[in-house]
Design a protein around this motif. Structure first.
Motif, PDB file in Angstrom:
ATOM      1  N   ASP A 175       0.854  -1.180   0.000  1.00  0.00           N
ATOM      2  CA  ASP A 175       0.000   0.000   0.000  1.00  0.00           C
ATOM      3  C   ASP A 175       0.897   1.238   0.000  1.00  0.00           C
ATOM      4  OD1 ASP A 175      -1.778   2.041   0.371  1.00  0.00           O
ATOM      5  OD2 ASP A 175      -2.726   1.225   2.157  1.00  0.00           O
ATOM      6  N   PRO A 176       0.952   2.005  -1.098  1.00  0.00           N
ATOM      7  CA  PRO A 176       1.859   3.157  -1.162  1.00  0.00           C
ATOM      8  C   PRO A 176       1.514   4.276  -0.198  1.00  0.00           C
ATOM      9  CG  PRO A 176       0.384   3.146  -3.053  1.00  0.00           C
ATOM     10  CD  PRO A 176       0.176   1.845  -2.328  1.00  0.00           C
ATOM     11  N   HIS A 177       0.323   4.245   0.370  1.00  0.00           N
ATOM     12  CA  HIS A 177      -0.083   5.293   1.302  1.00  0.00           C
ATOM     13  C   HIS A 177       0.396   5.042   2.734  1.00  0.00           C
ATOM     14  CE1 HIS A 177      -2.624   7.036  -1.805  1.00  0.00           C
ATOM     15  NE2 HIS A 177      -3.157   5.834  -2.009  1.00  0.00           N
ATOM     16  N   ARG A 178       0.837   3.827   3.037  1.00  0.00           N
ATOM     17  CA  ARG A 178       1.236   3.491   4.408  1.00  0.00           C
ATOM     18  C   ARG A 178       2.737   3.216   4.430  1.00  0.00           C
ATOM     19  NH1 ARG A 178      -2.994  -0.710   6.897  1.00  0.00           N
ATOM     20  NH2 ARG A 178      -1.801  -0.075   8.734  1.00  0.00           N
ATOM     21  N   TRP A 179       3.507   4.286   4.221  1.00  0.00           N
ATOM     22  CA  TRP A 179       4.953   4.106   4.063  1.00  0.00           C
ATOM     23  C   TRP A 179       5.638   3.700   5.351  1.00  0.00           C
ATOM     24  CZ3 TRP A 179       8.359   7.296   6.682  1.00  0.00           C
ATOM     25  CH2 TRP A 179       7.822   8.452   7.249  1.00  0.00           C
ATOM     26  N   MET A 180       5.098   4.026   6.499  1.00  0.00           N
ATOM     27  CA  MET A 180       5.723   3.632   7.758  1.00  0.00           C
ATOM     28  C   MET A 180       5.700   2.118   7.960  1.00  0.00           C
ATOM     29  SD  MET A 180       7.217   5.952   9.458  1.00  0.00           S
ATOM     30  CE  MET A 180       7.379   5.097  11.020  1.00  0.00           C
ATOM     31  N   ASP A 181       4.726   1.439   7.306  1.00  0.00           N
ATOM     32  CA  ASP A 181       4.657  -0.015   7.423  1.00  0.00           C
ATOM     33  C   ASP A 181       5.867  -0.694   6.794  1.00  0.00           C
ATOM     34  OD1 ASP A 181       2.268   0.390   8.636  1.00  0.00           O
ATOM     35  OD2 ASP A 181       1.033  -0.287   6.957  1.00  0.00           O
TER      36      ASP A 181
END
Length: 288
Positions: free
Chosen positions: A5-11
């Motif tokens: 998911d490119p929106h959840r970069w902290m993951d």
């Protein structure tokens, strides 16, 4: 290919898989160990600091070279994806036309579908320097399968079988000359697309460019501690800065290497197995 998911970069901040850390770890640690030796020599034996102006100027040029490297590699990656997108579309057109115009010749339709899937899986494996039709080998006539595996280009052999089946359908009166030429145009496009993929696979970036970039990168990173050690009140900070810069530079270069040939089985390559399975699923859906 890794789905994310490119929106959840902290993951993904601490992800190792697909991040190329393992590939560059040896180079980065060697450079960092070397910088520790330089700092030790500078602090306890004799000052060896040099002016940093040269590394500042070279760093700008090196950054431009790395940007060109990654852009060229990504262009190849994206072109490969477009070519396989064309293969997906043409297989759909081929099986759709076969189902519509060969409605009275179910045996020929099913043979065309089998050889079309053989072309798809054979193309994937050809781009990986293998000869195999994957999970659909049991659907092919044994004698033809043997001949295909002995052919110089199994995928091209499969494309030829489709054209021969269209000729057979025309000679038996199932389709006209015009319909045969129209459907065979899809086969021609499939061959064109795999030819484009082979152009990418068999043509790496120019040797001189890659060698010059790597030489410049190694020289820059291993001489960097000499330019940094005199810039800090606490010279041991040089080790951390060298670690950081070596990770950035070697990582960018390795990304270019990873995606330069996108048809392999690396974690950042195109998901060809998924694409082939999708084509097979669509084909079976139309046949049923």
């Amino acid at each position: 290919m890794i789905n994310y998911d490119p929106h959840r970069w902290m993951d993904h901040f601490f992800d190792i898989r697909g991040s190329l850390v393992k590939e560059i770890l040896g180079r980065v640690l060697l450079c960092t160990t070397w910088s520790a030796g330089v700092v030790y020599f500078h602090v306890y034996i004799h000052p060896i600091a040099i002016p940093s102006i040269v590394h500042t100027l070279v760093g700008l040029a090196l950054g431009l070279l790395l940007v060109f490297r990654t852009n060229a590699s990504y262009d190849r990656f994206w072109e490969g994806r477009k070519l396989w997108g064309g293969i997906v579309n043409e297989t759909r057109n081929l099986i759709r036309s076969s189902e519509a115009f060969l409605i009275n010749a179910p045996e020929i339709r099913h043979e065309i579908a089998s050889w079309m899937l053989a072309f798809v899986y054979g193309s994937m494996n050809a781009l990986r320097d293998k000869k195999s039709f994957g999970p659909i080998e049991n659907r092919l006539p044994p004698e033809k399968l043997k001949a295909a595996m002995e052919a110089p280009h199994p995928a091209l052999f499969a494309a030829k079988q489709i054209s021969l089946l269209l000729q057979k359908a025309k000679s038996e009166g199932h389709i006209t000359d015009y319909v045969q030429a129209t459907i065979d145009q899809n086969v021609q496009l499939l061959v064109d697309y795999i030819g484009g993929c082979e152009r990418i696979h068999k043509t790496p970036l120019p040797f001189a460019y890659v060698v010059h970039l790597r030489r410049a990168l190694v020289i820059y990173c291993f001489t960097l501690p000499f330019a940094l050690v005199g810039s800090f009140e606490w010279p041991w900070a040089t080790i951390l800065d060298t670690l950081f810069l070596a990770y950035i530079f070697f990582g960018i270069e390795e990304i270019g290497v990873e995606i330069e040939d996108p048809f392999g089985e690396d974690e950042n390559d195109l998901p060809l197995e998924t694409i082939c399975a999708s084509i097979e699923k669509n084909t079976m859906g139309l046949l049923s």
